[in-house]
Design an enzyme around this catalytic site. Structure first.
Site, PDB file in Angstrom:
ATOM      1  N   GLY A  79      16.632  -5.564  42.989  1.00  0.00           N
ATOM      2  CA  GLY A  79      18.084  -5.613  42.864  1.00  0.00           C
ATOM      3  C   GLY A  79      18.765  -5.724  44.214  1.00  0.00           C
ATOM      4  O   GLY A  79      19.767  -6.439  44.365  1.00  0.00           O
ATOM      5  N   ASP A  80      18.205  -5.045  45.212  1.00  0.00           N
ATOM      6  CA  ASP A  80      18.769  -5.120  46.566  1.00  0.00           C
ATOM      7  C   ASP A  80      18.547  -6.499  47.178  1.00  0.00           C
ATOM      8  O   ASP A  80      19.402  -7.013  47.903  1.00  0.00           O
ATOM      9  CB  ASP A  80      18.141  -4.048  47.452  1.00  0.00           C
ATOM     10  CG  ASP A  80      18.299  -2.659  46.862  1.00  0.00           C
ATOM     11  OD1 ASP A  80      19.338  -2.395  46.231  1.00  0.00           O
ATOM     12  OD2 ASP A  80      17.375  -1.840  47.019  1.00  0.00           O
TER      13      ASP A  80
END
Length: 312
Positions: A253-254
């Site tokens: 997600g990052d």
């Protein structure tokens, strides 16, 4: 320049185990320790993309010094604000194709330490063109602390990409100066709207057009292996991605956020930078090391991603 903010960083410790057994000794031969926290994961991917960036946030104690050394060794520029208490550890146990996480809550910060951080960020924003804020707040910071950063960025006409959750996200989307982009998942969207769950894409599409979320320029909703649903102004897009073999989902997600930030920094068309973001998330998931992507496979994945507008 891109400025990344990590208010509650950590040393991320990964313990890969062939089999995880309860109530006995588990031996790990290949533990990995890296500078962690969502914003620092974003920073590492941006650095791999050769983007100009500076990481900031709060660090304290010996663990904070470890993070500085780790970033310096990687060549990532940083300017952190010092705090009295120790930075936290976060542990991920990778076992049997699954992931068990133990996350320390971290230090408690004082009002004076938050004020000092404001001074540091104010200086950094003089050269910034995009501000990326990621992760949770430390104890001692008010729930609406990110709103203060949104105000600072608004004064400089700097778009903000905000990746957080819970009360901090709700405060930000209700704020007069909203972030330019947020990246919740469907569960977080439901929480924002005070409903129990969102069960299908139609419900999710309608949720993104709600009064609370309507004015946020871009919302990217993660759907895991099903890609994403994206609201951009009045339009809604469905993003479809190819199936991949996942080795380590931590930080994907990052990595996606890093792609979004990079695209905004370069003023790319939305469909282009959304595809970039999806590719980076997938590439991260295929690596054992969190916050790392093998760019050799970038073009192949990029060609397979489809972004199509959803009818209203």
């Amino acid at each position: 320049m891109i400025v990344t903010v990590t208010m509650n960083p950590s040393i991320d410790i990964a313990y890969p185990l062939a089999d995880f057994k309860l109530d006995t000794v588990n031996r790990c031969e290949a533990a990995r320790k890296t500078a962690g926290g969502k914003g620092l994961n974003v920073s590492r991917i941006l650095h791999q993309l050769d983007e100009p960036l500076r990481a900031t946030g709060l660090l304290g104690g010996a663990l904070g010094e470890f993070i500085k050394r780790n970033l310096a060794e990687a060549g990532i520029a940083y300017t952190f604000s010092e705090i009295a208490q120790e930075t936290r550890n976060c542990i991920a146990i990778l076992h049997n194709g699954e992931q068990t996480e133990i996350l320390e809550s971290g230090p408690t910060v004082s009002e004076a330490e938050l004020v000092n951080f404001h001074h540091i960020l104010k200086d950094l924003l003089k050269e910034a063109t995009v501000l990326a804020i990621s992760g949770s707040l430390p104890k001692g910071a008010p729930t609406d602390f990110y709103n203060q950063l949104l105000d600072m960025a608004h004064d400089k006409h700097i778009p903000v990409v905000l990746d957080t959750s819970g009360a901090s996200l709700l405060a930000a989307v209700q704020h007069a100066h909203q972030p330019y982009l947020i990246k919740p998942n469907a569960e977080e969207v439901a929480s924002l709207l005070g409903i129990s769950e969102i069960t299908n894409l139609t419900e999710l599409k309608n949720s993104l057009q709600s009064e609370l979320l309507r004015e946020i320029p871009v919302i990217v909703v993660s759907l895991g292996s099903d890609g994403a649903l994206v609201k951009a102004g009045e339009k809604i897009y469905k993003v479809d991605i190819p199936k991949i073999e996942v080795k380590n989902p931590v930080g994907s997600g990052d990595s996606t956020v890093a792609g979004l930030v990079s695209g905004i920094y370069h003023k790319q068309p939305l469909t282009d930078y959304v595809k970039k973001a999806m590719v980076l998330g997938m590439l991260n998931a295929q690596e054992a090391t969190t916050g790392y992507v093998n760019l050799a496979n970038y073009d192949n994945f990029y060609r397979q991603i489809k972004v199509s507008e959803v009818e209203s």
